[in-house]
Design an enzyme around this catalytic site. Sequence first.
Site, PDB file in Angstrom:
ATOM      1  N   GLU A   1       0.830  -1.209   0.000  1.00 10.62           N
ATOM      2  CA  GLU A   1       0.000   0.000   0.000  1.00 10.62           C
ATOM      3  C   GLU A   1       0.867   1.262   0.000  1.00 10.62           C
ATOM      4  OE1 GLU A   1      -4.227   0.968   1.994  1.00 10.62           O
ATOM      5  OE2 GLU A   1      -2.630   0.599   3.413  1.00 10.62           O
TER       6      GLU A   1
ATOM      7  N   HIS B   1      -9.161  -3.801  13.743  1.00 10.07           N
ATOM      8  CA  HIS B   1      -9.111  -2.794  12.672  1.00 10.07           C
ATOM      9  C   HIS B   1      -8.882  -3.490  11.326  1.00 10.07           C
ATOM     10  CE1 HIS B   1      -7.474   1.184  11.015  1.00 10.07           C
ATOM     11  NE2 HIS B   1      -7.074   0.303  10.124  1.00 10.07           N
ATOM     12  N   GLU B   2      -7.866  -4.368  11.275  1.00 13.14           N
ATOM     13  CA  GLU B   2      -7.579  -5.052  10.015  1.00 13.14           C
ATOM     14  C   GLU B   2      -8.709  -5.988   9.618  1.00 13.14           C
ATOM     15  OE1 GLU B   2      -5.138  -3.785   8.460  1.00 13.14           O
ATOM     16  OE2 GLU B   2      -4.472  -2.686  10.229  1.00 13.14           O
TER      17      GLU B   2
END
Length: 856
Positions: free
Chosen positions: A134, A306-307
């Site tokens: 990313e 979160h992931e």
Amino acid sequence: MPGENLSRDEARERAALLSVDGYDVSLDLRSAVGEADGEPRTFRSVTTIRFRCNEPGATSFADLVAPSVTAVSLNGKDLDPSEVFDGARIALDDLAAENELVVDAQCAYSRTGEGMHRFVDPEDGEVYLYTQYEPADSRRVFANFEQPDLKAPFRFEARAPEGWTVWSNGAGELVDGVWKFAETKPISTYITCVVAGPYHYVTDSYSRTFADGTTLEIPLGAMCRKGLAPHFDAEDVFLVTKQGLDFFHEHFDYPYPFGKYDQAFVPEYNLGAMENPGLVTFREEFIFRGKVTQASYEARANVILHEMAHMWFGDLVTMAWWDDLWLKESFADFMGTFANVGATRFKDAWITFANRRKAWAYRADQLPSTHPVTADIRDLQDAKLNFDGITYAKGASVLKQLVAYVGQDAFLEGARRYFKRHAYGNTRLGDLLSVLGETSGRDMTAWSLSWLQTAGVNALTPQVVLADSRVSELAVVQEAPESHPELRPHRVAVGLYRLTDGGALERYARVETDVEGPRTVVAELAGAEAPDLVLVNDDDLTYCKIRFDAASLATLREHLGDLTDPLARALCWSALWNMTRDALLPARDFIALVLRFAGRESDIGVLQMLHAWTHTALDRYASPAWRETGGALLAEGALRELRAAGAGSEHQLAWARFFASTATAEPDLALLRELLDGTTTIEGLEVDQELRWAFLEPLAAHGAADESVLAAELARDDTASGKRHQVRCLAARPSAAVKAQAWAQVVESDTLSNALVEATIAGFDQPSQRELTAPYAEKYFAVIDRLWQERSIQIGMDIVSGLFPALQDRPETLEATDAWLAAHQDAAPALRRLVLEARDDLARALRGQECDARAR
């Protein structure tokens, strides 16, 4: 490299022209081990892309960043690599309606955490690989169309050294010496992933039966380097993982769509974690080698969740371009805490969110680079810098406000419709707003304009008029900075607190209301008993800076530690810190509050945040003439709290670390030495290996631990983690020669890995060594433009931000920064942004020092 910085306009044109049907990627990773031939190590990457073109005869390009290309063929025709490949792009001419591109390339292993990162463990010589992409580094591993809205199914295969295991997004098996992986669902290039090496791997499984009787079975895996295996508490990782999967299945009503769920904890990682479907990667520092507080376990759980939230927000449904990065990051940041509170043992995670995550957002939102949550992202360099406190923490805060605004049921029903409507597709802002409008019955346009499409943070201040010991009128005043004058609608709870006969500060009235415009009267509180404290954003429903009326501030100065509600206490600490940053509260006053009340703080995460803020208050915002006095007071107070803390408690550990970081006087340094060699002990305090390094850094920085001492410690802890600690301590030593060597290693050479660059920078700039590092201010401005052009963007960001002469906090440094900005109008926008942000922090520090000096 020309062509490496893809623009939004180019991406839009390519997305309008092309549709991708699938990728086959074959990697040969056997070159990762064994002796190198003197040339930089590379690996073979063969990619086949099947894609359609809406305009036969048109031209386009594929992305690849690689040292060389061996062969390229398009629709069976061989192309000359020297003609079509420029180092970043492969030109594609005369496209057919249906196309097949085959690219055979030599790709480079990375030492910067971008692309295919190669790590050699100093402990046992084992080699470990993992990928990190990313926003656009998969093109360093295989040829592709590197943009989020050209999704496709992927089939990976890999050849690896004997004895290795290879993992990818899909389930894999070893067939005749080749690791072959199941085809993925349609996903974006940046979330594909490969992990390879002799990793320690632990398995488990998850099962859930849904209301319709169907059962979902998910194989679970977790891995780390063999050297970390003795410290790997995989059972806790799996516990949180299962709790999260249950929580999201219950609330999202969309089964996890990506098959298996592996989680890899990898070395020298640039990020906290990355949401690759089926193979999430984390920084290995989430495996704790020594004793840590519950705040560390809560933070790890938050990142795991979160992931996991990204599997739906980001992986299943993906933003079309990086402008709408918030569509995944804001939601994942919010959902991480939402699930932590709702599914795990960390029921106070909203306190951490209010105190820590929002502090990140408030800082980012007051920088000159602030931007709306929906940002204007022109190109990939913009995108890289947009993974910031606004996209994550402000966006999550805004969503928390949205939940208060539309109601939790409507919010979650909107999410459910969003997943079903856009599964495996790409979306923009309007796609989400439309479903939220459907489920809430509210017009989301005005809300979006105020909260998502404007920048800046509002301040809310109570105005209290009393009559006969009762509230005659209580109003909330809303202000905005001149640079971003938007006043927003806030759903807030206003809490009234008073001191009880027993000395506690407790809430006795609460009203939830909408604040709009410059002044809002809270009519429901008229007639209430006079409060000792008014807390405007009680329960932390909105995103704002809290201010206090004079009476409330006076109460906090004397009774902050008497606030019985931990969230209210955290909000007050956060507000006081914002006042310190805004030069409304002298740094010495904030430090005095910490010395007086932090020892009574029950929430360990808040306490550790206070310790971090206190360092910044002393090093950046305190008057230079008072720093020595303030430092001595902090060291004295930290040692007092360390000795008073419960034996073996996490508070004792937190105060031990804080004491070490404040130690400057010889008696304090001597105590650290004695704790290290065991001639002195503090009951309950276990000086494990991580704490040993924490004690050694201040000793090194003050000349009390030389190179031989640090070498002996490395021999004791001859691991990758130990090496990072040693490098940081070596660079911290108070010597002109040491500083010159550290500077040269980072600036004049690119041989250090990303982790060792980070460690060297961390050791280089010590608050007690301002005179030693002063000569490097001029050198910094002379080299950053060249460095930005020569280094990868990640290393460039680390150096430009990390080596900015922030501790040369004088007007002359501000002038030098302005001179560089004036002379480099044509520098890369991302580079200018980093320098502008550092300049703003410096100017804020100088204002804080002026405020503190007036407090003498």
